[in-house]
Scaffold this motif. Structure first.
Motif, PDB file in Angstrom:
ATOM      1  N   TYR A 211      47.469  50.237  24.404  1.00 49.91           N
ATOM      2  CA  TYR A 211      46.744  49.869  25.634  1.00 49.91           C
ATOM      3  C   TYR A 211      47.705  49.260  26.647  1.00 49.91           C
ATOM      4  CZ  TYR A 211      43.380  47.068  28.426  1.00 49.91           C
ATOM      5  OH  TYR A 211      42.656  46.480  29.441  1.00 49.91           O
ATOM      6  N   MET A 215      49.180  50.742  30.259  1.00 51.14           N
ATOM      7  CA  MET A 215      48.758  50.024  31.466  1.00 51.14           C
ATOM      8  C   MET A 215      49.892  49.201  32.084  1.00 51.14           C
ATOM      9  SD  MET A 215      45.480  47.477  31.850  1.00 51.14           S
ATOM     10  CE  MET A 215      46.138  46.002  31.066  1.00 51.14           C
ATOM     11  N   GLU A 219      51.660  52.476  34.053  1.00 55.76           N
ATOM     12  CA  GLU A 219      50.940  52.289  35.316  1.00 55.76           C
ATOM     13  C   GLU A 219      51.644  51.261  36.201  1.00 55.76           C
ATOM     14  OE1 GLU A 219      46.318  53.525  34.215  1.00 55.76           O
ATOM     15  OE2 GLU A 219      46.793  51.403  34.419  1.00 55.76           O
ATOM     16  N   GLU A 220      51.846  50.066  35.636  1.00 57.99           N
ATOM     17  CA  GLU A 220      52.347  48.977  36.470  1.00 57.99           C
ATOM     18  C   GLU A 220      53.823  49.128  36.844  1.00 57.99           C
ATOM     19  OE1 GLU A 220      51.117  45.031  35.281  1.00 57.99           O
ATOM     20  OE2 GLU A 220      52.861  44.107  36.205  1.00 57.99           O
ATOM     21  N   THR A 226      47.850  57.131  33.357  1.00 56.24           N
ATOM     22  CA  THR A 226      47.651  57.202  31.913  1.00 56.24           C
ATOM     23  C   THR A 226      46.187  56.956  31.576  1.00 56.24           C
ATOM     24  OG1 THR A 226      47.876  54.825  31.598  1.00 56.24           O
ATOM     25  CG2 THR A 226      49.902  56.130  31.476  1.00 56.24           C
TER      26      THR A 226
ATOM     27  N   LEU B 197      41.270  63.778  37.982  1.00 59.98           N
ATOM     28  CA  LEU B 197      41.108  62.549  37.201  1.00 59.98           C
ATOM     29  C   LEU B 197      40.262  61.579  38.022  1.00 59.98           C
ATOM     30  CD1 LEU B 197      41.865  60.437  35.013  1.00 59.98           C
ATOM     31  CD2 LEU B 197      44.012  60.058  36.218  1.00 59.98           C
ATOM     32  N   TYR B 199      38.648  57.625  38.037  1.00 60.64           N
ATOM     33  CA  TYR B 199      38.686  56.293  37.427  1.00 60.64           C
ATOM     34  C   TYR B 199      37.314  55.643  37.527  1.00 60.64           C
ATOM     35  CZ  TYR B 199      43.756  56.577  37.368  1.00 60.64           C
ATOM     36  OH  TYR B 199      45.048  56.951  37.105  1.00 60.64           O
ATOM     37  N   LYS B 227      39.472  57.899  33.355  1.00 62.81           N
ATOM     38  CA  LYS B 227      39.948  56.684  32.710  1.00 62.81           C
ATOM     39  C   LYS B 227      38.957  55.594  33.082  1.00 62.81           C
ATOM     40  CE  LYS B 227      43.343  53.043  32.680  1.00 62.81           C
ATOM     41  NZ  LYS B 227      44.605  52.835  31.971  1.00 62.81           N
ATOM     42  N   HIS B 236      45.771  44.093  36.290  1.00 58.81           N
ATOM     43  CA  HIS B 236      46.936  43.889  35.430  1.00 58.81           C
ATOM     44  C   HIS B 236      47.545  45.220  35.009  1.00 58.81           C
ATOM     45  CE1 HIS B 236      46.421  39.538  35.358  1.00 58.81           C
ATOM     46  NE2 HIS B 236      45.152  39.857  35.546  1.00 58.81           N
ATOM     47  N   GLY B 237      47.679  46.118  35.953  1.00 53.96           N
ATOM     48  CA  GLY B 237      48.308  47.401  35.678  1.00 53.96           C
ATOM     49  C   GLY B 237      47.780  48.498  36.576  1.00 53.96           C
ATOM     50  N   MET B 238      46.469  48.779  36.431  1.00 62.79           N
ATOM     51  CA  MET B 238      45.939  49.969  37.091  1.00 62.79           C
ATOM     52  C   MET B 238      46.060  49.921  38.600  1.00 62.79           C
ATOM     53  SD  MET B 238      42.258  51.860  36.813  1.00 62.79           S
ATOM     54  CE  MET B 238      41.911  52.267  38.532  1.00 62.79           C
ATOM     55  N   LEU B 239      45.979  48.716  39.174  1.00 59.08           N
ATOM     56  CA  LEU B 239      46.057  48.627  40.641  1.00 59.08           C
ATOM     57  C   LEU B 239      47.268  49.343  41.220  1.00 59.08           C
ATOM     58  CD1 LEU B 239      47.013  44.991  41.799  1.00 59.08           C
ATOM     59  CD2 LEU B 239      47.788  46.073  39.688  1.00 59.08           C
ATOM     60  N   GLU B 240      48.368  49.362  40.461  1.00 60.63           N
ATOM     61  CA  GLU B 240      49.616  49.917  41.014  1.00 60.63           C
ATOM     62  C   GLU B 240      49.571  51.427  41.235  1.00 60.63           C
ATOM     63  OE1 GLU B 240      51.893  48.172  42.257  1.00 60.63           O
ATOM     64  OE2 GLU B 240      51.838  46.213  41.287  1.00 60.63           O
ATOM     65  N   ILE B 241      48.677  52.133  40.567  1.00 57.09           N
ATOM     66  CA  ILE B 241      48.656  53.597  40.738  1.00 57.09           C
ATOM     67  C   ILE B 241      47.576  54.048  41.723  1.00 57.09           C
ATOM     68  CG2 ILE B 241      49.778  54.215  38.550  1.00 57.09           C
ATOM     69  CD1 ILE B 241      46.035  54.464  38.991  1.00 57.09           C
TER      70      ILE B 241
END
Lengths: 331, 331
Positions: A211, A215, A219-220, A226, B197, B199, B227, B236-241
């Motif tokens: 996970y 992420m 992603e980051e 992903t 894709l 989200y 996703k 904490h990750g997804m925001l960047e994409i």
């Protein structure tokens, strides 16, 4: 090899293992003081590590322990947290917004906080009742604390031998895994660097790693899309969108949930022409007996994915330290 | 409107609410018999429903309850499950492989099983100590059982009034939501049917719904890639994409975790030109007071996504009942 420094790596892992004395002192104080339950609390990457600690403890322990997401706790609360709760958390910066508020809230409810806070003199460093400051090795530190508590519980009788073995071999063995994995990692990156979407599947103590790898790294840090899924859940939806060319990466460990990823791999063998298995079992760890590998498989796989990250960075020129929005924009 | 039959829908929801007498009898027997903890166990869609029940109970209850994934339980075990455990599960077919083995295992450990098994005379129907057989309304049934136990716990004093209101208004109101949402759903499908894709983001009792909507509907039934992510974790990750054109759907409810999706929406307003919010608050539920809406928001959103599913099916011609692999291939 891009950004590979064997001595630095060995030093890094050794510095984690060297915390054992400090961690044992804290765990023993927690144990001797008594506690009602143990709450692993985090957000994002540290929420993933919290889940890894919980799965690791489930292999043996009958203590009352659980993982909690800091932002959910702030919004909804959790009546299991209060007097008699020992909360454990980790933070690199010591400033993560949700974590500062969550630790403040749980302390106000009567819980005690044990913090691995890499940066001293920060809000989280000050809030923790017990604090350890040493950068990196988040999962290793969590597992060391969990292991000591399980030793005191009486369900980890081989504790002394296990850590004697790790102290002797783990750091050098993991550095060697990075060296061995580099050729695979380079070929993997060449094949997958332009994927529109990459699936990651994992189970057991490696699920949290899967996970967070998808992420917090792809992603980051790489800005690549992903989806991660638990191997147990793969068969209840995701299997239907697997075409011959869908990129799927299975991170496979050696704990009790290995059969769950094995089942996914059997399925992929039949229907997919584009899957990769990163299996801790493929990497020898000289000096470390098979019976101890289940608990360190996530570290072996991390050594492999670390080479993937570095090869991706070298190949794409995308610096892993750049963020677009995180801690930059106001949201 | 494609496959819309108001009377049938009202009948469907009413049949769920009509189970209350049976559910209360079972809940009261469980309560009066005493139990140590309550385990919501499932896999895939029912694992998602189990998580929804847990978040719903966390709003009020101090009982010891948790969600468990059937396949993980089979692989790793869970020492919290045993004598004094009341396990609750749901199954449409009564035959899901992991569930049959898991219920067998938990019963062997001394736990009792309460099953909502839609198909009588099946393995899971036979294994359950207490069983209710009535198709559909899985989440409603779980919440009704949880609510009765919380009423007995003394943390749900408005129970009688709440269910009186639901009995009177819920079925017709939800059927009306489907009618109102159809125009939106059609436009949404026209815009998103060819996404590579999509989200999905959710929180609170709607997180489980978000997870299963992405996985059990879009992946399993529409064969479209998704996703899903918890709103707490989005940052904490997804925001960047997130690019300007990345399709993101936020499923927003009205429970304590609404602030978590609101924060995601504030972020998307700034950086995305292609997001959709499905907010339960946009749909009036005549007769149902605001204070009760948090607990039924997932049903409102489900009424909207149901229209999306049906419009997608009509538009693409892809029959939602077809499976490529699930229960077809041997894996």
């Amino acid at each position: 090899m891009y950004k590979y420094n064997e001595q630095e790596l060995i030093g890094l892992y050794s510095s984690g293992l060297a915390l054992r004395g400090q961690i044992e002192e804290i765990a023993d104080r927690v144990w001797d003081g008594g506690f009602r339950n143990l709450c692993w609390i985090g957000i994002g990457g540290t929420w993933a590590s919290a889940q890894q600690a919980v799965v690791h403890m489930r292999e043996r322990s009958a203590l009352d322990f659980f993982a909690e997401n800091a932002a959910e706790y702030l919004a909804t609360g959790n009546r299991r947290i209060g007097e008699g709760t020992c909360a454990v958390f980790s933070s690199v910066t010591g400033t993560t917004e949700e974590m500062v508020s969550a630790v403040r809230k749980l302390k106000a409810s009567g819980a005690k906080a044990v913090g691995f806070v890499d940066t001293p003199d920060t809000p989280l460093w000050e809030l923790a009742d017990e604090v350890i400051s040493c950068p990196k090795n988040e999962q290793l530190k969590f597992f060391m604390l969990a292991d000591r508590l399980m030793y005191r519980e009486g369900v980890f009788p081989e504790y002394d031998d296990y850590y004697e073995v790790l102290d002797r071999y783990l750091a050098a063995d993991l550095a060697a895994v990075e060296r061995e994995a580099d050729g695979f990692a380079k070929a993997f990156c060449e094949k997958n660097r332009d994927n529109a979407l990459t699936y990651f599947v994992g189970a057991g103590a490696l699920y949290g790693a899967t996970y967070s790898y998808a992420m917090c790294y792809w992603e980051e840090m790489h800005w690549m899309r992903t989806k991660s899924i638990h191997a147990a859940e793969f068969f209840h939806g995701m299997l239907e969108i697997i075409d011959e060319d869908t990129p799927v990466v299975v991170l496979q460990g050696e704990d009790s949930q290995r059969p769950l990823t094995e089942r996914v791999i059997r399925f992929l063998e039949k229907v997919s022409g584009n899957y990769t298995v990163i299996d801790s079992k493929d990497y020898p760890m000289p000096g470390i007996p098979d019976r101890y590998r289940g608990s360190i498989a996530h570290l072996i796989v991390h050594a492999v994915t670390n080479r993937i990250d570095l090869n991706l960075e070298e190949m794409t020129g995308h610096d892993m330290n750049i963020r677009r929005y995180y801690r930059k924009a106001d949201y």
